[in-house]
Design a protein around this motif. Structure first.
Motif, short mmCIF file in Angstrom:
data_model
loop_
_atom_site.label_atom_id
_atom_site.label_comp_id
_atom_site.label_asym_id
_atom_site.label_seq_id
_atom_site.Cartn_x
_atom_site.Cartn_y
_atom_site.Cartn_z
N PHE A 45 76.88 58.51 -48.56
CA PHE A 45 78.15 59.16 -48.89
C PHE A 45 78.82 59.53 -47.58
CE2 PHE A 45 75.06 60.11 -52.21
CZ PHE A 45 75.72 59.66 -53.35
N TYR A 46 80.10 59.23 -47.45
CA TYR A 46 80.77 59.49 -46.19
C TYR A 46 82.23 59.84 -46.43
CZ TYR A 46 82.23 54.60 -46.81
OH TYR A 46 82.73 53.43 -47.31
N ASN A 47 82.86 60.37 -45.39
CA ASN A 47 84.25 60.76 -45.50
C ASN A 47 84.89 60.74 -44.11
OD1 ASN A 47 86.65 61.60 -46.68
ND2 ASN A 47 86.15 63.77 -46.50
N THR A 48 86.11 60.26 -44.04
CA THR A 48 86.91 60.29 -42.82
C THR A 48 88.11 61.20 -43.04
OG1 THR A 48 86.27 58.03 -42.26
CG2 THR A 48 88.18 58.94 -41.11
N VAL A 49 88.32 62.13 -42.11
CA VAL A 49 89.46 63.04 -42.17
C VAL A 49 90.31 62.84 -40.92
CG1 VAL A 49 90.23 65.44 -42.33
CG2 VAL A 49 88.12 64.73 -43.48
N ASN A 50 91.57 62.49 -41.10
CA ASN A 50 92.51 62.34 -39.98
C ASN A 50 93.55 63.45 -40.04
OD1 ASN A 50 91.51 59.79 -38.87
ND2 ASN A 50 92.27 58.86 -40.75
N TRP A 51 93.69 64.14 -38.92
CA TRP A 51 94.65 65.25 -38.83
C TRP A 51 95.26 65.24 -37.44
CZ3 TRP A 51 93.42 71.02 -37.83
CH2 TRP A 51 94.58 71.78 -37.95
N GLY A 52 96.48 64.74 -37.36
CA GLY A 52 97.13 64.67 -36.07
C GLY A 52 96.36 63.76 -35.11
N ASN A 53 95.99 64.33 -33.96
CA ASN A 53 95.26 63.58 -32.95
C ASN A 53 93.75 63.62 -33.16
OD1 ASN A 53 97.66 62.94 -31.57
ND2 ASN A 53 97.61 64.90 -30.47
N PHE A 54 93.30 64.29 -34.22
CA PHE A 54 91.88 64.43 -34.48
C PHE A 54 91.45 63.52 -35.64
CE2 PHE A 54 92.88 68.40 -32.36
CZ PHE A 54 91.79 68.59 -31.52
N SER A 55 90.22 63.01 -35.52
CA SER A 55 89.61 62.23 -36.59
C SER A 55 88.15 62.64 -36.71
CB SER A 55 89.72 60.73 -36.30
OG SER A 55 89.07 59.98 -37.31
N LEU A 56 87.74 63.04 -37.90
CA LEU A 56 86.36 63.48 -38.15
C LEU A 56 85.72 62.56 -39.17
CD1 LEU A 56 84.01 65.54 -37.86
CD2 LEU A 56 85.07 66.80 -39.75
N PHE A 57 84.57 61.98 -38.82
CA PHE A 57 83.81 61.13 -39.73
C PHE A 57 82.42 61.75 -39.93
CE2 PHE A 57 80.66 57.84 -40.55
CZ PHE A 57 81.22 57.18 -41.63
N ALA A 58 81.97 61.81 -41.18
CA ALA A 58 80.64 62.33 -41.48
C ALA A 58 80.01 61.46 -42.55
CB ALA A 58 80.71 63.78 -41.95
N GLU A 59 78.71 61.19 -42.40
CA GLU A 59 78.01 60.34 -43.36
C GLU A 59 76.58 60.83 -43.55
OE1 GLU A 59 77.14 55.61 -44.32
OE2 GLU A 59 77.98 56.19 -42.38
N TYR A 60 76.14 60.85 -44.81
CA TYR A 60 74.74 61.11 -45.14
C TYR A 60 74.19 59.90 -45.87
CZ TYR A 60 70.48 62.86 -47.23
OH TYR A 60 69.16 63.01 -47.61
N ALA A 61 73.04 59.41 -45.42
CA ALA A 61 72.41 58.24 -46.04
C ALA A 61 70.96 58.55 -46.36
CB ALA A 61 72.50 57.03 -45.10
N GLY A 62 70.47 57.98 -47.44
CA GLY A 62 69.08 58.16 -47.84
C GLY A 62 68.47 56.84 -48.26
N LYS A 63 67.15 56.80 -48.29
CA LYS A 63 66.41 55.58 -48.65
C LYS A 63 65.19 55.97 -49.46
CE LYS A 63 63.81 53.82 -45.46
NZ LYS A 63 62.47 53.93 -46.07
N THR A 64 64.90 55.22 -50.52
CA THR A 64 63.71 55.48 -51.32
C THR A 64 62.47 55.04 -50.55
OG1 THR A 64 63.90 53.33 -52.42
CG2 THR A 64 64.99 55.21 -53.46
N SER A 65 61.31 55.41 -51.05
CA SER A 65 60.06 55.11 -50.36
C SER A 65 59.82 53.61 -50.28
CB SER A 65 58.88 55.76 -51.10
OG SER A 65 58.99 57.16 -51.06
N GLU A 66 59.30 53.16 -49.13
CA GLU A 66 58.93 51.77 -48.94
C GLU A 66 57.82 51.71 -47.90
OE1 GLU A 66 61.60 49.17 -46.94
OE2 GLU A 66 62.52 50.78 -45.77
N ALA A 67 57.18 50.54 -47.80
CA ALA A 67 56.09 50.35 -46.84
C ALA A 67 56.68 50.13 -45.45
CB ALA A 67 55.24 49.16 -47.25
N ILE A 68 56.48 51.11 -44.57
CA ILE A 68 56.94 50.99 -43.18
C ILE A 68 55.80 51.40 -42.25
CG2 ILE A 68 59.33 51.47 -43.82
CD1 ILE A 68 58.95 54.26 -42.61
#
Length: 209
Positions: A151-174
């Motif tokens: 899930f992510y979001n980009t916010v643009n405000w004037g000269n500023f840009s903020l990007f945030a993202e959270y990612a997840g993964k289910t269990s696997e053999a690593i």
């Protein structure tokens, strides 16, 4: 040394309706910042992990809603890896005047092939450490399917840009840090703040994996 020849990249695409494109063959793309899915090329580093399969993308239901979906396999030199990957991504653009936001969400699934599972099982069965009750400590049942989401979001405000993202993964053999297979999930938090004016720009980033 590896030597081969062949057509390393090709595709055929057709645009239909309101900017909707259907493609078959090799393609490059990514979801969000590329944490859960990124197929790209960097010839200077000898990297070409394009996806070979089918892709559909375009505006659906609303002009501000952009959706992508694909299914295929990752390129491996002149062939492809056996596991199949599938995914979908959606972004929605909203303009509040001085502030614009673009939230998005992604889901990716990878299905291992029988040979990959057999190799994992062989490795797991070589672990012989027992607990006090006589159970194998390091063994587990591997899964064919792994899912990653973001899930992510980009916010643009004037000269500023903020990007945030959270990612997840289910269990696997690593492999863990001592080279042993474990059945482990994962998560990533990434954010980037940018400021730019004519002749000057600055970026601050944070990432936790």
């Amino acid at each position: 040394n590896y030597s081969a020849q062949g057509v390393g990249f090709w595709n055929a695409s057709k645009e239909i309706g309101n900017g909707i494109t259907i493609l078959g063959g090799y393609f490059y793309d990514q979801f969000g910042s590329g944490i859960v899915y990124r197929s790209y090329e960097d010839r200077g580093l000898g990297i070409d992990n394009s996806t070979f399969g089918f892709q559909v993308k375009g505006k659906f239901l609303h002009d501000n809603l952009y959706i992508k979906a694909f299914s295929g396999r990752q390129k491996n030199l002149f062939t492809t890896y056996n596991p199949v990957i599938k995914g979908a991504n959606a972004e929605y653009y909203v303009d509040f005047g001085p502030v614009q936001i673009t939230p998005g969400a992604s889901i990716v699934n990878r299905t291992l092939d029988a040979n990959s599972i057999a190799a994992i099982v062989t490795t797991i069965n070589s672990y012989t450490r027992l607990d006090s009750a006589g159970n194998y400590v390091d063994r587990f049942i591997p899964k064919y399917n792994t899912y990653a989401y973001s899930f992510y979001n980009t916010v643009n405000w004037g000269n500023f840009s903020l990007f945030a993202e959270y990612a997840g993964k289910t269990s696997e053999a690593i492999y863990n840090n001592v080279g042993k297979l474990t059945n482990t999930p994962g998560s990533v938090l990434f954010t980037s703040l940018n400021y730019s004016v004519k002749g000057f720009g600055a970026t601050a980033q944070f990432k936790r994996t």
